[in-house]
Design a protein around this motif. Sequence first.
Motif, PDB file in Angstrom:
ATOM      1  N   THR A  68       3.950  12.612  28.790  1.00  0.00           N
ATOM      2  CA  THR A  68       4.346  12.926  27.412  1.00  0.00           C
ATOM      3  C   THR A  68       4.936  11.697  26.709  1.00  0.00           C
ATOM      4  N   ASN A  91       7.478  15.320  22.980  1.00  0.00           N
ATOM      5  CA  ASN A  91       8.530  15.115  23.983  1.00  0.00           C
ATOM      6  C   ASN A  91       9.720  16.057  23.837  1.00  0.00           C
ATOM      7  N   LEU A  92       9.513  17.170  23.109  1.00  0.00           N
ATOM      8  CA  LEU A  92      10.583  18.149  22.931  1.00  0.00           C
ATOM      9  C   LEU A  92      10.981  18.753  24.284  1.00  0.00           C
ATOM     10  N   GLY A  93      12.262  18.683  24.595  1.00  0.00           N
ATOM     11  CA  GLY A  93      12.755  19.251  25.845  1.00  0.00           C
ATOM     12  C   GLY A  93      12.526  18.383  27.067  1.00  0.00           C
ATOM     13  N   THR A  94      12.072  17.142  26.857  1.00  0.00           N
ATOM     14  CA  THR A  94      11.873  16.202  27.978  1.00  0.00           C
ATOM     15  C   THR A  94      13.005  15.180  27.986  1.00  0.00           C
ATOM     16  N   PRO A  95      13.144  14.409  29.082  1.00  0.00           N
ATOM     17  CA  PRO A  95      14.197  13.380  29.117  1.00  0.00           C
ATOM     18  C   PRO A  95      13.843  12.121  28.321  1.00  0.00           C
ATOM     19  N   THR A 110       8.457  13.469  18.716  1.00  0.00           N
ATOM     20  CA  THR A 110       9.437  14.524  18.995  1.00  0.00           C
ATOM     21  C   THR A 110       8.756  15.806  19.464  1.00  0.00           C
ATOM     22  N   SER A 156      13.279  11.960  24.949  1.00  0.00           N
ATOM     23  CA  SER A 156      13.521  12.109  23.508  1.00  0.00           C
ATOM     24  C   SER A 156      14.225  10.897  22.892  1.00  0.00           C
TER      25      SER A 156
END
Length: 391
Positions: free
Chosen positions: A281, A109-113, A106, A115
């Motif tokens: 990521t 990959n926070l703020g990525t597609p 998390t 999650s």
Amino acid sequence: MTNKLKDITKSEVFTGVLLIIATIVSLIIANSRFGQAYNNFFTYPIIGEFNVHLIINDFLMAIFFLFVGLEIKHEILYGRLSSFKKASFPIIAAIGGVLLPAIIFTIINLGTPFSDGIGIPISTDIAFVVGIFMILEHKLNPLLKIFLLSLAVVDDLISILVIGVLYSSNINVWCLLIAMIILLILFAMARNKIDNITIYLLVGLVLWFFIYYSGVHATISGVLLASAIPSKKFKKSKESMLNRLVHKLAPICNLFILPLFALCNTGIVLDLNENFSLDHTLVLGIIAGLVVGKPLGIMLFTWVATKLKITEKPKGVDWLSVLPVSILAGIGFTMSIFVSEIAFKGNHELINLSKISILLSAVISIIITYIVATMINFYKKKEPNKPNLQK
């Protein structure tokens, strides 16, 4: 000769080797001139929307989840998870081995597609891990095999809950309601001591149908069916239905369904020209989650829990022995691949990238386990009079 062959096919090592062979074969075919034929075969429609790939992943894996569900139920009622003293150490280890990989994934990959892939690095593959454990048996503490099995069982239970909660969409209330009524019928059958496996499986098939069209992932039907299977022995039976069904399903799942799943889902096209910069990521999250998060979570949670007197290590086991087994738990394989198929459904590129990351994580985990176990054995032989880090 026949008995020896039966013993080999029943061994945990054989299942692990079979999964490795199926993976290698699918990788070779997918990256050869037969790659297109491979894809065409698994996407070939059989009945309506059901192609070969969907039948394997949604129907055959529901049978595998039935098998896993039965094993979990047996362990909770009679086995390694039947008391707090027996269950606390592997349960706490499993919780740590799920939470930390999820947190690491998390954060990366926070703020990525990507999650939605949070469920990928939380899983441990029972068959593969135990198979590798048996291959490296001479380097690992044999007392930890039960710990690893228990951890993997709890891990699978958590993964099943994650699949049911996170990866169900567009819920059809009516289908779900009918499915719940069918489940109640199954429990009523068990209460009335109906001792016929075929009847339970036929009703379970109807349950699968309505779960599939309810929007909840169809494999959950296997776990629901397992919960209704009678665990007590009826008067006319020599063995409980639960045990009989486990014995029947074990060879089907280990020798057919799991290798077929690997053959179907690990046909990854290894494109060296692929640009990983945009998706790095996702790759990093999966590998860091499985290779670093798993062992760190297992070791950290169990160590803190023992210090707080919540649990205690199994007798004859020291922390140095737990470490390589915790690293080995980073092999997600079947469950991780399965979750990636659900999490990124329809996005072939992300599924492919996730599978590459999962395979890399498995290879890295096995290599690190071997190196760490070898170093620990060397240390213990060299310093036999020194304390073995029991505390």
